[in-house]
Design a protein around this motif. Structure first.
Motif, mmCIF file in Angstrom:
data_model
loop_
_atom_site.group_PDB
_atom_site.id
_atom_site.type_symbol
_atom_site.label_atom_id
_atom_site.label_comp_id
_atom_site.label_asym_id
_atom_site.label_seq_id
_atom_site.Cartn_x
_atom_site.Cartn_y
_atom_site.Cartn_z
ATOM 1 N N VAL A 326 0.834 -1.201 0.000
ATOM 2 C CA VAL A 326 0.000 0.000 0.000
ATOM 3 C C VAL A 326 0.868 1.250 0.000
ATOM 4 O O VAL A 326 0.612 2.210 -0.738
ATOM 5 N N ARG A 329 2.409 1.698 -3.438
ATOM 6 C CA ARG A 329 1.434 2.132 -4.442
ATOM 7 C C ARG A 329 0.993 3.570 -4.237
ATOM 8 O O ARG A 329 0.574 4.249 -5.172
ATOM 9 N N SER A 330 1.081 4.055 -2.993
ATOM 10 C CA SER A 330 0.666 5.438 -2.729
ATOM 11 C C SER A 330 1.604 6.442 -3.375
ATOM 12 O O SER A 330 1.206 7.573 -3.690
ATOM 13 N N SER A 338 2.430 13.719 4.342
ATOM 14 C CA SER A 338 1.367 12.806 3.911
ATOM 15 C C SER A 338 1.765 11.356 4.125
ATOM 16 O O SER A 338 0.928 10.516 4.484
ATOM 17 N N LEU A 342 -0.199 8.673 6.352
ATOM 18 C CA LEU A 342 -0.615 7.372 5.830
ATOM 19 C C LEU A 342 -0.236 6.261 6.800
ATOM 20 O O LEU A 342 -1.044 5.358 7.083
ATOM 21 N N HIS A 363 -5.797 -0.448 0.193
ATOM 22 C CA HIS A 363 -5.264 0.748 -0.463
ATOM 23 C C HIS A 363 -6.377 1.758 -0.719
ATOM 24 O O HIS A 363 -6.231 2.959 -0.459
ATOM 25 N N MET A 367 -6.401 5.409 1.438
ATOM 26 C CA MET A 367 -6.238 6.619 0.638
ATOM 27 C C MET A 367 -7.474 7.497 0.761
ATOM 28 O O MET A 367 -7.377 8.734 0.761
#
Length: 743
Positions: A326, A329-330, A338, A342, A363, A367
């Motif tokens: 995750v 991928r962010s 940020s 997260l 994810h 998000m």
């Protein structure tokens, strides 16, 4: 045996030594000695492995439960969870560990009062003696059911504790086996499975049950998941469950069961009876044949331990891989603001969800939460269980909008929209919330209040105070103070405007209670003053238990205070007859009608009569409900039969009424209900609330108490502010509503 007859002073002291003094306030020394002696008598004879359980009368006059069993983990947690899941409040818990010596026959030889469990010598037995006191359970069937339930719970505890080492050994053996296996699953599945098993054994999982299953085909070609005989351990040891027909699963669940993935992590559809009442964590490992097809499963049931919930997400097996994916991928740098947000979201994400959720779902959810930063918005994230048994609902909302009332509204909406049959919830708030409450109320509560209340009582009051945010708003709470059977308190809290004592007392007196004392307090918050009134109540001698009458008493007071019900003796039926304040309106309305019809009996006398015969009052309400409540979805025949049974029961009860006048009064209520053709009582307004008025259409020819001439129909309308009658002498309605019957 002398020990069974007279409790040694040292045993009495040991028995009660861990009970807080405030919980024993009001108890006499003789009562404590007798309770100890009673428990000692129960322990007179017991062989190893035997459970002794006996109900009795508590020190405070309620119901007690005495238990003697071998000492083992989870006893107290399991018993208190069983009571809590049945909505039974625990008034007192006594749990001494007692070292004893017994003869081979199980007869008690000696209670070693001065020996601590850790100092027990060979031949000594460490036993758990548990005494539980709750509100009085009046029905023998309910008490018998509770004892049976507790016996099953304690049997499950024994089974789980006995097989715990074998279940841990089985998990380690499976980890060793999978470590060198070649299976048709992704390599990450094998790595996750081995790491997860070893992590579970390392005190991160409370093993409660284990069983093996194999996939078989019956004579019709139907695939079945069948338990392997003799493989069960813990709570799954006993019995032989019916094979599960795979075709009975949903298409999605069947596909998940047969796919070439090793791990199954989900929630079982049954609750744990051991340790805590939560849905069991289900961890399964599929078995494959040489062709790579699923042929069975090894299943562990239990509960993740508190250590599992404290472990960081980057150290959790299975979860840490999802978290890493995750974060990658962010596209966020871990050092950025940020990126840190997260990780904070992932760390506070429910651990159960992290184990069960897919990486894609995780994810998308985190998000979405990240985008909420700085916005005062409510967001809902849904996840359907892969096997179709649950829907997980994560609701994010601003801290100042989280109240008990809002939580209940959210639960009702989710149940209605998702067609749910039950809901479990947990909440997580930042530490800032606790600090905010402390700052808000530490100075708001007066020194007098603090001196007269325990911290636990203050927490309960703060929960009520948090419900008040508008001027004039009112909340209340009925409870027993500090376990004392006779110390019933009724707290009323009002925002912004003080309550006049002369307005409250008549309301409480109409409910059949006597006010013994009153203590006013002012809670000064930044947004205004809340006036808190603490009333001591004395209930009628034959009143129901506080647990049973609490909702009826609170709801009745609220309705009377807001003018939805009159201040009269009919309100006391809520305590005496076990009916709601709305049901009392039915009897009040018929009394008003009978007064208009010219009965010689006063309303006070009618109230007294119904209170003297509360069972008949309750049956009259049941008859009215049977005849007119369309929510019961009864056929005309079933409704008629039920009504006849109720009339027969009322007539039988009337035979026991000794006063001729009271017999006439009760029969006049019965005749009026039987003569009623239709009613608006069960109708609801546009907002779904009950209407403030009630109308009855009656057949006067069926009411012997009515004077002549009798019209063809009468429509009687009642509300706390108005009553009137419409007389119809023909099939067509003419004229209007009269406030009084013509004479």
């Amino acid at each position: 045996m002398a020990a069974a007859q007279d409790a040694d002073p040292g045993l009495v002291a040991r028995y009660w030594r861990l009970v807080p003094d405030e919980e024993l306030a009001g108890c006499q020394v003789a009562q404590l000695v007798e309770a100890t002696r009673s428990h000692l008598e129960l322990a007179r004879q017991r062989v190893p492995g035997e459970l002794k359980l006996r109900p009795g009368t508590s020190v405070a006059g309620g119901t007690s439960l005495e238990i003697v069993t071998d000492d083992m983990p989870f006893l107290v947690d399991s018993v208190t969870s069983a009571l809590s899941s049945r909505d039974i409040d625990l008034n007192l818990l006594v749990h001494p560990l007692v070292v004893v010596r017994r003869r081979p026959s199980g007869d008690l030889e000696e209670v070693r009062v001065g020996v601590e469990p850790e100092d027990a010598a060979p031949g000594d037995v460490v036993e758990s003696w548990i005494r539980i006191e709750v509100d009085r359970i009046r029905a023998e069937a309910d008490l018998e059911r509770l004892c049976d339930d507790l016996t099953r719970v304690l049997d499950d505890v024994r089974a789980a504790v006995r097989d715990w080492p074998r279940m841990r050994t089985q998990a380690l053996a499976l980890a060793d086996e999978l470590g060198g296996a070649q299976l048709p699953v992704p390599d990450t599945d094998l790595t996750d499975a081995v790491e997860l098993l070893r992590w579970l054994v390392d005190d991160h999982f409370t093993f409660l049950g284990y069983r093996e299953y194999r996939l078989v085909t019956d004579g019709t070609g139907e695939e079945l998941l069948q338990a392997v005989s003799g493989s069960g351990l813990g709570i799954l040891r006993g019995g032989r469950p019916r094979p599960r027909v795979l075709s009975s699963m949903t298409a999605e669940a069947h596909a998940r069961a047969m796919e070439r993935r090793l791990l199954i992590i989900t929630k079982a559809n049954s609750r744990a009876t051991v340790h805590r009442s939560a849905y069991l964590d289900y961890i399964g490992f599929k078995r494959f044949d040489a062709n790579g097809d699923v042929v069975g499963e090894q299943r562990f049931l239990g509960l993740f331990s508190s250590a599992a919930y404290r472990t960081g997400v980057r150290d959790l097996p299975v979860v840490k891989r999802k978290v890493a994916e995750v974060v990658e991928r962010s596209g966020l740098s871990p050092r950025s603001h940020s990126g840190k947000q997260l990780m904070e979201i992932l760390e506070t994400y429910p651990r159960d969800e992290l184990f069960q959720i897919t990486t894609d779902e995780l994810h998308q959810a985190v998000m979405g939460v990240l985008r909420l930063a700085g916005r005062r918005q409510l967001r809902l994230f849904l996840r359907r269980d892969a096997y179709g048994r649950f829907i997980s609902c994560l609701v994010y909302l601003p801290r100042d909008r989280f109240t008990t009332a809002n939580r209940l509204r959210i639960q009702q909406i989710l149940l209605a929209e998702l067609n749910g049959i039950g809901v479990d919830y947990t909440t997580r708030e930042d530490e800032d919330r606790a600090k905010l409450l402390f700052q808000r109320y530490a100075g708001a509560l007066s020194d007098t209040y603090k001196n007269e209340h325990t911290p636990h009582e203050a927490v309960q009051d703060v929960a009520q105070l948090e419900l008040l945010d508008e001027p004039g708003q009112l909340v209340m709470h009925v409870y027993r103070r500090r376990r004392a059977e006779s110390d019933i308190r009724f707290k009323v809290l009002r925002f912004g405007t003080p309550i006049i004592l002369s307005a409250v007392l008549p309301v409480l007196h109409s409910l059949g209670v006597r006010v013994t004392d009153e203590r006013p307090y002012e809670v000064t918050r930044d947004d205004g003053i809340i006036y808190l009134y603490d009333f001591g109540l004395q209930l009628p001698p034959d009143a129901r238990t506080i647990t049973e009458l609490r909702p009826d008493l609170e709801n009745a007071f609220f309705a009377i205070w807001h003018g939805e019900a009159e201040v009269d003796g009919f309100n006391a039926l809520a305590l005496k007859a076990g009916i709601t304040w709305r049901e009392a309106v039915v009897l009040r309305a018929y009394a008003k009608y009978l007064r208009q019809a010219g009965t010689v009996f006063s309303q006070d006398y009618m109230e007294t009569t119904l209170l003297q015969y509360p069972a008949i009052a309750s049956k009259l309400v049941d008859l009215f409900t049977a005849r007119f409540d369309l929510r019961l979805h009864l056929s005309a025949t079933a409704r008629s039969e039920w009504s006849k049974e109720m009339v027969a029961a009322i007539n039988e009860a009337l035979d026991e009424v000794t006063s001729l006048d009271q017999d006439r009064i009760l029969r006049s209520f019965l005749h009026a209900i039987q003569a009623t053709l239709r009613t608006s009582f069960f109708q609801r307004g546009e907002q779904g609330h009950a209407k403030s008025y009630t109308a009855f259409k009656l057949d006067p020819q069926s009411i012997p108490e009515l004077p002549a001439p009798r019209p063809k129909f009468e429509i009687f309308v009642y509300s706390p502010r108005f009553e009137g009658v419409h007389l119809r002498f023909g099939a067509v309605a003419r004229g209007g509503l009269r406030s009084r019957r013509p004479t």
